[in-house]
Design a protein around this motif. Structure first.
Motif, PDB file in Angstrom:
ATOM      1  N   PHE A 121       1.141  -1.122  -0.065  1.00  0.00           N
ATOM      2  CA  PHE A 121      -0.055   0.201  -0.259  1.00  0.00           C
ATOM      3  C   PHE A 121       1.162   1.117  -0.065  1.00  0.00           C
ATOM      4  O   PHE A 121       1.768   0.736  -0.460  1.00  0.00           O
ATOM      5  CB  PHE A 121      -0.835   0.149   1.294  1.00  0.00           C
ATOM      6  N   ASP A 122       0.000   2.816  -0.184  1.00  0.00           N
ATOM      7  CA  ASP A 122       1.113   3.844  -0.108  1.00  0.00           C
ATOM      8  C   ASP A 122       1.231   4.330   0.783  1.00  0.00           C
ATOM      9  O   ASP A 122       1.737   6.295   0.817  1.00  0.00           O
ATOM     10  CB  ASP A 122       0.623   4.517  -1.786  1.00  0.00           C
ATOM     11  N   SER A 142       4.221  -0.410   8.094  1.00  0.00           N
ATOM     12  CA  SER A 142       5.154   0.794   7.144  1.00  0.00           C
ATOM     13  C   SER A 142       6.530  -0.484   6.494  1.00  0.00           C
ATOM     14  O   SER A 142       6.970   0.377   5.164  1.00  0.00           O
ATOM     15  CB  SER A 142       6.249   1.474   8.281  1.00  0.00           C
ATOM     16  N   VAL A 143       6.536  -1.182   6.727  1.00  0.00           N
ATOM     17  CA  VAL A 143       7.314  -2.180   5.867  1.00  0.00           C
ATOM     18  C   VAL A 143       6.583  -2.371   4.518  1.00  0.00           C
ATOM     19  O   VAL A 143       7.503  -2.945   3.214  1.00  0.00           O
ATOM     20  CB  VAL A 143       8.258  -3.482   6.580  1.00  0.00           C
ATOM     21  N   HIS A 144       5.284  -2.594   4.436  1.00  0.00           N
ATOM     22  CA  HIS A 144       4.620  -2.643   3.457  1.00  0.00           C
ATOM     23  C   HIS A 144       4.691  -0.629   2.937  1.00  0.00           C
ATOM     24  O   HIS A 144       4.375  -1.355   1.159  1.00  0.00           O
ATOM     25  CB  HIS A 144       3.567  -2.941   3.793  1.00  0.00           C
ATOM     26  N   LEU A 145       5.332  -0.524   2.943  1.00  0.00           N
ATOM     27  CA  LEU A 145       5.344   0.998   2.265  1.00  0.00           C
ATOM     28  C   LEU A 145       6.914   1.678   1.191  1.00  0.00           C
ATOM     29  O   LEU A 145       7.703   1.385   2.061  1.00  0.00           O
ATOM     30  CB  LEU A 145       5.239   2.091   3.340  1.00  0.00           C
ATOM     31  N   GLY A 148       8.989   7.484   0.191  1.00  0.00           N
ATOM     32  CA  GLY A 148       8.092   8.928  -0.377  1.00  0.00           C
ATOM     33  C   GLY A 148       6.987   8.387   0.741  1.00  0.00           C
ATOM     34  O   GLY A 148       6.564   9.889   0.900  1.00  0.00           O
ATOM     35  N   ALA A 149       6.571   7.305   1.220  1.00  0.00           N
ATOM     36  CA  ALA A 149       5.294   7.035   1.012  1.00  0.00           C
ATOM     37  C   ALA A 149       4.786   7.809   3.140  1.00  0.00           C
ATOM     38  O   ALA A 149       5.746   7.930   3.872  1.00  0.00           O
ATOM     39  CB  ALA A 149       4.788   5.972   1.610  1.00  0.00           C
ATOM     40  N   PRO A 150       3.742   8.871   2.922  1.00  0.00           N
ATOM     41  CA  PRO A 150       3.175   8.928   4.806  1.00  0.00           C
ATOM     42  C   PRO A 150       3.215   8.606   5.467  1.00  0.00           C
ATOM     43  O   PRO A 150       2.368   7.065   5.334  1.00  0.00           O
ATOM     44  CB  PRO A 150       1.966   9.765   3.985  1.00  0.00           C
ATOM     45  N   VAL A 151       3.407   8.058   6.760  1.00  0.00           N
ATOM     46  CA  VAL A 151       3.185   7.542   7.735  1.00  0.00           C
ATOM     47  C   VAL A 151       2.466   8.817   9.001  1.00  0.00           C
ATOM     48  O   VAL A 151       3.580   9.863   9.171  1.00  0.00           O
ATOM     49  CB  VAL A 151       3.778   7.094   8.392  1.00  0.00           C
ATOM     50  N   PHE A 188       5.122  11.846   9.336  1.00  0.00           N
ATOM     51  CA  PHE A 188       6.510  11.589   8.932  1.00  0.00           C
ATOM     52  C   PHE A 188       6.425  11.117   7.484  1.00  0.00           C
ATOM     53  O   PHE A 188       5.309  10.250   6.794  1.00  0.00           O
ATOM     54  CB  PHE A 188       6.894   9.631  10.154  1.00  0.00           C
ATOM     55  N   ARG A 189       7.538  10.589   7.100  1.00  0.00           N
ATOM     56  CA  ARG A 189       7.943   9.556   5.693  1.00  0.00           C
ATOM     57  C   ARG A 189       8.778   8.869   5.464  1.00  0.00           C
ATOM     58  O   ARG A 189       9.704   8.773   6.169  1.00  0.00           O
ATOM     59  CB  ARG A 189       7.978  11.163   4.775  1.00  0.00           C
ATOM     60  N   VAL A 190       8.451   8.007   5.307  1.00  0.00           N
ATOM     61  CA  VAL A 190       9.562   6.584   4.441  1.00  0.00           C
ATOM     62  C   VAL A 190      11.090   6.881   4.334  1.00  0.00           C
ATOM     63  O   VAL A 190      11.248   7.709   2.839  1.00  0.00           O
ATOM     64  CB  VAL A 190       9.335   5.248   3.827  1.00  0.00           C
TER      65      VAL A 190
END
Length: 239
Positions: A121-122, A142-145, A148-151, A188-190
């Protein structure tokens, strides 16, 4: 940086603001802003949906670009959660907002759903149980992101359990960068954080301690003192 608030956001907030919940307008705008640069057909995972206040914001932001929201909530029975009645209200909210085709409900604990999860997912929004252990586990989604993806994490620098989880797992992390917050909703962002990025998390600690003191005063039924000392004239915890 915040984007100018569009007519589409204003319409979505007009509906969402009538749904029971703790998301403020500024926080809803941050949820919306974080979707702007997502690719078409993006998928957002929301952990903790309650009656759907935030879910409708995410769904409205993603719908026109073919996106979807996966809402994960166990709808636990009990005085604090509402169980089946809350799920009924959530489903009614999604229906009335006209986003049933955009929202997929996973009625399960996030900690039980995560180990067997394999779908990418994004976008990740965490607003589940606010204890240290659950937040620590929810961060593992978050490992699936992608990079730059947002958390986004609600009650960050407000809840003791959530903030301790941030200090233990995000502050030393090599893959999450703190960007900004709206009240207690932090973005946060990856990515690989710098030393300066880490110090920006530390710089929020005085605000967290303020919120903890307000909670103590409210528990002691000293709302007037909380208002006088901290400017918090509300019966609710800071969020």
């Amino acid at each position: 940086m915040p984007h100018p608030r569009s007519a589409e956001f204003s319409s979505a907030w007009s509906f969402a603001s009538g749904v029971s919940g703790w998301l403020t307008e500024d926080q809803a705008a941050l949820l919306w802003d974080a979707t702007i640069d997502l690719p078409r057909n993006a998928v957002a995972v929301e952990i903790g949906s309650h009656q759907g206040r935030s879910t409708t914001i995410l769904a409205a932001a993603l719908r026109d670009r073919g996106g979807r929201v996966i809402a994960i909530d166990p709808f636990v029975d009990g005085r604090l959660f509402g169980g089946a009645k809350t799920r009924e209200r959530f489903e009614r909210t999604i229906d009335e907002a006209g986003v049933t085709d955009v929202v997929e409900l996973v009625a399960e604990y996030s900690t039980r759903a995560r180990p067997g999860w394999s779908r990418s997912f994004d976008y990740l929004y965490i607003d589940g149980k606010h204890d240290y252990w659950t937040l620590s586990d929810d961060l593992r989604w978050s490992v699936h992101l992608p990079e730059g993806a947002p958390v986004l994490i609600h009650d960050c620098y407000s809840s003791i359990g959530v903030t301790l989880g941030i200090l233990a797992h995000v502050l030393p992390s090599r893959r999450l960068v703190y960007e900004r917050r709206a009240g207690s909703l932090a973005l946060f962002r990856v990515g690989r954080p710098t030393w300066r990025d880490r110090m920006r998390i530390v710089a929020e600690m005085p605000w967290w301690l303020r919120n903890v003191m307000i909670k103590v005063l409210l528990r002691l039924r000293l709302r007037g003192l909380a208002a006088k000392v901290f400017g918090h004239d509300s019966p609710y915890d800071p969020y």
